[in-house]
Every structure is written in C-alpha cells, then in structure tokens.
Design an enzyme around this catalytic site. Structure first.
Site, PDB file in Angstrom:
ATOM      1  N   TYR A 121      24.753  37.825   8.509  1.00 45.03           N
ATOM      2  CA  TYR A 121      23.472  38.402   8.891  1.00 45.03           C
ATOM      3  C   TYR A 121      22.609  38.697   7.664  1.00 45.03           C
ATOM      4  O   TYR A 121      23.067  38.622   6.526  1.00 45.03           O
ATOM      5  CB  TYR A 121      23.715  39.689   9.680  1.00 45.03           C
ATOM      6  N   SER A 164      27.861  47.297   0.107  1.00 47.39           N
ATOM      7  CA  SER A 164      28.442  46.032   0.562  1.00 47.39           C
ATOM      8  C   SER A 164      27.998  45.754   1.985  1.00 47.39           C
ATOM      9  O   SER A 164      27.423  46.613   2.670  1.00 47.39           O
ATOM     10  CB  SER A 164      29.981  46.105   0.509  1.00 47.39           C
ATOM     11  N   LYS A 165      28.267  44.553   2.454  1.00 50.25           N
ATOM     12  CA  LYS A 165      27.882  44.152   3.808  1.00 50.25           C
ATOM     13  C   LYS A 165      28.609  44.968   4.868  1.00 50.25           C
ATOM     14  O   LYS A 165      28.186  45.005   6.022  1.00 50.25           O
ATOM     15  CB  LYS A 165      28.169  42.660   4.017  1.00 50.25           C
ATOM     16  N   ARG A 166      29.695  45.637   4.477  1.00 50.44           N
ATOM     17  CA  ARG A 166      30.482  46.407   5.447  1.00 50.44           C
ATOM     18  C   ARG A 166      30.009  47.854   5.572  1.00 50.44           C
ATOM     19  O   ARG A 166      30.450  48.577   6.460  1.00 50.44           O
ATOM     20  CB  ARG A 166      31.966  46.371   5.056  1.00 50.44           C
ATOM     21  N   ASP A 167      29.127  48.303   4.679  1.00 51.68           N
ATOM     22  CA  ASP A 167      28.664  49.684   4.697  1.00 51.68           C
ATOM     23  C   ASP A 167      27.743  49.949   5.884  1.00 51.68           C
ATOM     24  O   ASP A 167      27.014  49.058   6.343  1.00 51.68           O
ATOM     25  CB  ASP A 167      27.918  50.028   3.397  1.00 51.68           C
TER      26      ASP A 167
END
Length: 437
Positions: free
Chosen positions: A16, A214-217
C-alpha cells in the site's frame, strides 16, 4: 539541465501507499506545482515476484485521494515513456553499452557487472542536507558498484539514474535513507557525460518510540485514514508538516497555501515525529469547518455501516451536535449510538469515576422521582441543579452521573441536548437501569 522543473515519484507496487511514500510524493508534487513544472509518476516494477495489481491500485488510489494528480506516467502517458521500469530494458541496455564501450564496467566471475568508480573524493550539495563529501579513494571501503546482475537485469542504482536522466528530472526529492546512494549516482551521471539533477533528501519519520517508522506501525498506511473518515485535505496538511517548517505559527493550510509557501530550504534536518493525536486534531479542524448539510451527507455511509438510522430529526440533530467534537467521520457512530440503543455499554473509566462518588445513588434516585413528577420536560435539566441543592449537594455531584446514566459516556453531546433528544420516558428508564447497578 534546463530551468524547467520536473519532479517524480517512483513507487514500487509491492504494498500500500505508506506515510513516508505519501510525503515524498507530496513534496515532489508541491515543488512541481509551485514552479509550474511537471510531476511524473513512474513505476519501479522490476520485482516481478512481489508486484501485485492490488498494490498498483492501492498506491494510485491513495495518491488520488490526497489530490496528488500527476502530469506524466501511469495512465497519462508522456514524451519520455514507457513509465514502467519493466518495459524499459532496451533503454537501460543502450546506456550500459556506453559504459562498456568507455571501459567503465567489468564482469565478475559470477556474471555480474560492476561499475568502475573513479578513485577520488565526490562532493555533493544537497538542497536540504548541505555539502557532503564521500571519499572513494579507498576501494575496500567503497568497492565498485554492481549495475547488472548475472541474469541480465539491472540494479536499482543504474535504472534510477538512467530513468531520471532520460525523463529529464530536474529535482530528485527523496528520503534521507537514499542520501549515501547519491554520490554513487553522481559518478554514473559523470560517466554518462550528463548534468545530474539537484538533490534534496528529506528526514526520516519516527514512530512514537523514536524509531524509524515502518509499514507495520499504527498510522503508516494512507488507506487507514480513508477508512477512518479523514478529510483528504486534512491528511495532506498533516503530511506536509512532517519535516517541513512554514516558519510561522500557522498550522492549517489550504492546498493553494501549501503550494505557495512550500520551500525546500525550510525542510528540517532532524527526523520528523509522527503524532496520531495531532493528525486527528488537524482532521477535526477541517470537519468543524464543513457546512452542516455537507457534514451530515458525508457521515451517512458511516452511520449506515454502524447500523444507525440515516434519517429522522434525532439523527440529523445528533450529527450536527457532534460535528465540532469528533475527530473523524468514523467517530460519529460511537458518539451518538446511545441515542438509539437503550442497552448501550458503560465506559469503564466513566463508571469508575461515578463509583467514587458516594452520593451518586441517592442523588440519582431523587432526580428520578423529581423527573417522574415533572410536567414541563423543558425544565428537566434545571431539575438536576435543584435536586442536588435540595439534597444538600452540589450540581456537579449529580451532573456527571446523569450523563453516564443516560449515555454511558463521560463526555460528548451537551447534557441538556441529550435530555431533550431522549425525552422523559427514556431518561427515567435509563436512570432506573443505571441505579440497578
């Protein structure tokens, strides 16, 4: 290079659109718009194993939602295409053959090709970071760079430079994590015999823990803000202030103001700190300024998704009452749902606060009796203060427990409005339910 400003955003369609990518796209877009230049969207899609159509769609949808329209590239075409790296192999081969002819590349035993650095100091002047010098005299510290893999494909460093020079990019505005790549790229530009673009490396974005986001935050995906019911202009405003300082106290900017005031010289060197509360606050500022009818219309999909009525006087009035209180459209349902559901849950924190008030049960019981005898319901709110006084207490001792009894919440819509919207029968029934606790 010419004086015409040409910037670019070059995402990889492997996921995304995340906050860092959105900011890179926005800064390039603002700079191009300010200088009446061209904003190019090209696609770094050489990683065929990880590229997905879904990721393509998510990136473009995120950009379009934020209003970041592009002038050349995906679905727009242009004079410097194709704009997908996967379709540009012949172009890369032509520039590679120039390096091969000039003796600037050599092949390793494993079949990989390396670019032969000139063993010298390379100095670059970055529009954000200032002057930086990298010493290439020591081959062990800075070994020659791989530009072509054994399978014939070209590396990021090589295609990035070729694309920028072929597309006549004048300014490369990108994340600071690419800063140390730039001296390598400058050596390639020099070997090609072309003038490089100007570079501006923008600071990292840190999460709540002070680490690189990061993309996971939480809050990393632009799609999350769409789902929450953020106003696109609010999101663009928030992202613009992640690392850029307008040199004033102003925080709310229209798009035209951002274009006018944006300045690479005012980008901070220090990392930007992501603050979700600030993003929510900023969105609330935009929502509060919407015309009431437009706010109601835009709230309807969120009410429907929550199973709440989308018409009727109570709904329309309740939505208007929370317009200046909610941070996003997604918050509306939680703020008004108690009006339509007598079995609503009680907020734990609010319940604990009432539990500390030893006078609450007696005061609520007295109010219930007084309300039951009240003939003019317009006087119901005034009856709260009168009841507290008659019981030898202060109005504040009763106001909060009544709010929790009627709504389950510790804040929100004005208490007088809640009493009016619910009516006598519902208010008394809710007091009885609460007293039963």
């Amino acid at each position: 290079m010419s004086n015409t400003v040409r910037t670019r955003f070059a995402p990889s369609p492997t996921g995304y659109l995340h906050l860092g990518g959105a900011r890179t796209a926005l800064f390039n877009w603002l700079f191009a718009r300010q200088h009446k230049g061209t904003f190019v969207l090209r696609v770094e899609d050489t990683d065929q194993a990880r590229n997905t159509e879904e990721a393509f769609g998510a990136i473009y949808a995120g950009m379009e939602w934020m209003g970041l329209d592009w002038d050349e590239g995906f679905q727009k075409g242009g004079d410097y295409g194709p704009y997908n790296q996967s379709e540009r192999h012949d172009i890369y081969l032509r520039w590679f053959e120039k390096l091969e002819k000039d003796g600037r590349v050599y092949q390793e035993e494993d079949g990989a090709w390396r670019f032969r650095f000139e063993r010298k100091e390379v100095t670059m002047t970055d529009l954000v970071c200032g002057e930086i010098t990298i010493d290439y005299t020591n081959e062990e510290i800075n070994p020659d760079m791989t530009v072509r893999r054994p399978d014939g494909s070209f590396t990021f460093h090589f295609v990035n430079v070729v694309d920028d020079l072929e597309m006549k990019i004048s300014h490369v505005i990108r994340g600071e994590d690419h800063l140390m790549n730039t001296p390598k790229h400058l050596q390639l530009y020099e070997a090609f015999g072309v003038e490089p673009p100007q570079f501006a490396h923008i600071p990292l974005i840190l999460n709540d823990n002070g680490k690189k986001m990061s993309k996971r935050d939480e809050g990393a995906a632009v799609k999350d803000y769409v789902d929450l019911g953020f106003f696109p202009e609010a999101m663009t405003n928030f992202v613009a202030l992640l690392g850029w300082n307008p040199k004033s106290e102003q925080e709310i900017f229209s798009i035209s103001e951002l274009i006018e005031k944006f300045d690479l010289a005012h980008i901070n060197r220090a990392p930007a700190r992501f603050d979700l509360k600030k993003a929510l606050w900023m969105n609330q500022q935009y929502l509060a300024q919407l015309p009431q009818d437009e706010f109601f219309t835009q709230s309807l999909p969120y009410l429907e998704a929550a199973g709440l009525p989308t018409d009727g006087e109570v709904t329309r009035t309740a939505v208007a009452l929370v317009q200046e209180k909610v941070n996003s459209f997604d918050d509306i349902a939680a703020a008004i749902s108690f009006l339509f559901d007598a079995s609503f849950p009680y907020d734990d924190e609010a319940l604990a606060k009432v539990a500390k008030n030893a006078d609450a049960p007696a005061l609520l019981a007295a109010l219930k009796n007084n309300w039951a005898q009240l003939e003019n319901w317009d006087e119901a709110k005034d009856q709260i203060g009168a009841t507290a006084k008659a019981e030898g207490s202060k109005p504040g001792k009763l106001m909060f427990p009544v709010r929790v009894a009627l709504s389950g919440l510790g804040g929100g819509i004005d208490l007088g409005e809640i009493i009016s919207l619910l009516g006598k029968e519902a208010c008394i029934a809710r007091l009885e339910r609460f007293l039963a606790l």
